[in-house]
Scaffold this motif. Structure first.
Motif, mmCIF file in Angstrom:
data_model
loop_
_atom_site.group_PDB
_atom_site.id
_atom_site.type_symbol
_atom_site.label_atom_id
_atom_site.label_comp_id
_atom_site.label_asym_id
_atom_site.label_seq_id
_atom_site.Cartn_x
_atom_site.Cartn_y
_atom_site.Cartn_z
ATOM 1 N N ASN A 221 41.844 33.264 39.936
ATOM 2 C CA ASN A 221 41.401 34.712 39.518
ATOM 3 C C ASN A 221 42.346 35.477 38.626
ATOM 4 N N TYR A 222 43.381 34.573 38.193
ATOM 5 C CA TYR A 222 44.521 35.317 37.282
ATOM 6 C C TYR A 222 43.866 35.604 36.213
ATOM 7 N N ASP A 228 53.120 38.782 30.145
ATOM 8 C CA ASP A 228 53.186 37.804 31.274
ATOM 9 C C ASP A 228 53.912 36.502 30.837
ATOM 10 N N VAL A 229 54.685 36.053 31.546
ATOM 11 C CA VAL A 229 55.481 34.555 31.362
ATOM 12 C C VAL A 229 54.364 33.423 31.890
ATOM 13 N N ARG A 319 42.171 29.918 27.153
ATOM 14 C CA ARG A 319 42.234 30.597 28.463
ATOM 15 C C ARG A 319 42.333 29.293 29.468
ATOM 16 N N GLU A 320 41.483 28.470 28.975
ATOM 17 C CA GLU A 320 41.337 27.229 30.124
ATOM 18 C C GLU A 320 42.603 26.303 30.056
ATOM 19 N N GLY A 324 49.403 28.586 34.691
ATOM 20 C CA GLY A 324 49.563 29.710 35.907
ATOM 21 C C GLY A 324 50.611 30.680 35.255
ATOM 22 N N LYS A 325 50.959 31.851 36.050
ATOM 23 C CA LYS A 325 51.958 32.739 35.618
ATOM 24 C C LYS A 325 53.246 32.450 36.160
ATOM 25 N N ALA A 326 54.415 32.364 35.660
ATOM 26 C CA ALA A 326 55.786 32.184 36.122
ATOM 27 C C ALA A 326 56.141 33.605 36.330
ATOM 28 N N TYR A 327 56.606 33.612 38.000
ATOM 29 C CA TYR A 327 56.865 35.023 38.662
ATOM 30 C C TYR A 327 58.519 34.966 38.994
ATOM 31 N N LYS A 328 59.131 33.802 38.934
ATOM 32 C CA LYS A 328 60.438 34.074 39.570
ATOM 33 C C LYS A 328 61.289 32.770 39.167
#
Length: 343
Positions: A221-222, A228-229, A319-320, A324-328
């Protein structure tokens, strides 16, 4: 009379349970609370965006130490209640079926060697090791290793007395199976929610350096947001321009669907409005103007603007293709920090 090795078996599930069995309730409750706090705080520190990985690893290392201490403590609490009765801490002369259960949980088959059933012990040990290897390649086989451990523990126990009451060992075998299954599926659950990547280049310098290891959230659902990275699979246009494309790339989202991106005079403009960027290695020394970004596509750039193979070269990212989103950044320890945009 309480059995010290039954206490050990209980403590193998979780620190404090063996102490409760030994009726040392205060110590048991303290160990349960302490271990829960250590594991919870350690995992939060490692995996949460703002957590300190070094502290988390220390907490988890302490948790391992508490776990080991708890096993010896549970054993000795009961042993010292009547040392003249138990005689041996490690039962060699007088065989103890709960000792066989404990070592069967460490490695199925060991309990049968202890019970002088070497052939069956070798079969169980070999089967267990093979199942551990196979489940790495085929996750539905994760059920096998806890099942084998439960069967080995149960059979090792009844090997000492066919007439022994089997209610407790049946409950123990069931618990061994379900706890083992839970432990086996925890990494699978984590893998479904996040991935780990190693940065191969300097295209995201100074935010990310070559060799940085990052956590990437996998959320169906992102909704991609500006700055955003992200980690993504190469688009078809990228593949056409790169004869040896990587499996994954890491860039920062700059333009969203329906927007235009203009790069002029070292500044990025979104629909004519300058974008504030405090994460760049240096301002871009090129000029660029995009068409309106189509629906479900994004314009991405590297933070190292003048040394990045990105959307200003190969176009929009569908988009496909976003993984994912890098968060750390979680490694190296001196570079641990959150990658979330907090603006």
């Amino acid at each position: 009379m309480k059995d010290p090795w039954l206490a050990v078996n209980l403590s193998l599930f979780f620190p404090g349970l063996g102490q409760l069995y030994a009726t040392n309730f205060i110590r048991g409750i303290i160990l349960i609370i302490l271990q829960s706090l250590l594991i919870g705080t350690g995992l939060w520190s490692v995996f949460s965006p703002e957590g300190d990985v070094a502290s988390g690893l220390i907490y988890l290392a302490i948790a391992i130490g508490v776990y080991i201490f708890n096993l010896f403590d549970a054993l000795l609490l009961i042993y010292y209640q009547a040392p003249e009765v138990y005689q041996e801490r490690i039962p060699r002369k007088v065989k103890n079926p709960w000792f066989a259960v404990a070592i069967s949980r460490i490695l199925p088959g060991l309990g049968h060697f202890y019970a002088n059933q070497s052939v069956l012990g070798l079969i169980l040990m070999t089967t267990s090791l093979i199942s551990l290897r196979l489940q790495v390649f085929y996750w539905p086989l994760l059920i096998l290793s806890p099942l084998i451990a439960a069967i080995a523990a149960y059979h090792a126990y009844i090997s000492f007395s066919r007439t022994a009451k089997r209610t407790l060992i049946s409950l123990m075998a069931g618990a061994i199976f379900f706890v083992g299954l839970l432990i086996n599926y925890i990494p699978k659950g984590i893998d479904q929610r996040l991935a780990m990547f190693i940065l191969p280049s300097q295209s995201m310098h100074p935010t990310l350096e070559t060799g940085d290891r990052i956590f990437v959230g996998k959320d169906q659902n992102y909704q991609p947001q500006r700055q955003d990275v992200i980690v993504f699979h190469p688009s078809e246009e990228l593949k056409e321009l790169d004869q040896n494309p990587a499996d994954y790339y890491t860039k920062r989202i700059i333009g969203l669907p329906g927007e235009t991106v203009t790069i002029e005079g070292g500044i990025v403009y979104i629909n004519g409005t300058p974008l504030v960027e405090d994460y760049l290695a240096e301002n871009p020394d090129y000029e660029f103007k995009s068409p309106v970004i189509p629906a479900n596509q994004y314009f991405v750039l590297g933070d190292n603007r003048n040394d990045s193979f990105d959307s200003h070269i190969w176009g929009m990212l569908p988009r496909e293709n976003i993984y994912g989103k890098a968060y750390k950044i979680y490694w190296p320890l001196q570079r641990v920090r959150s990658l979330l945009n907090t603006d």
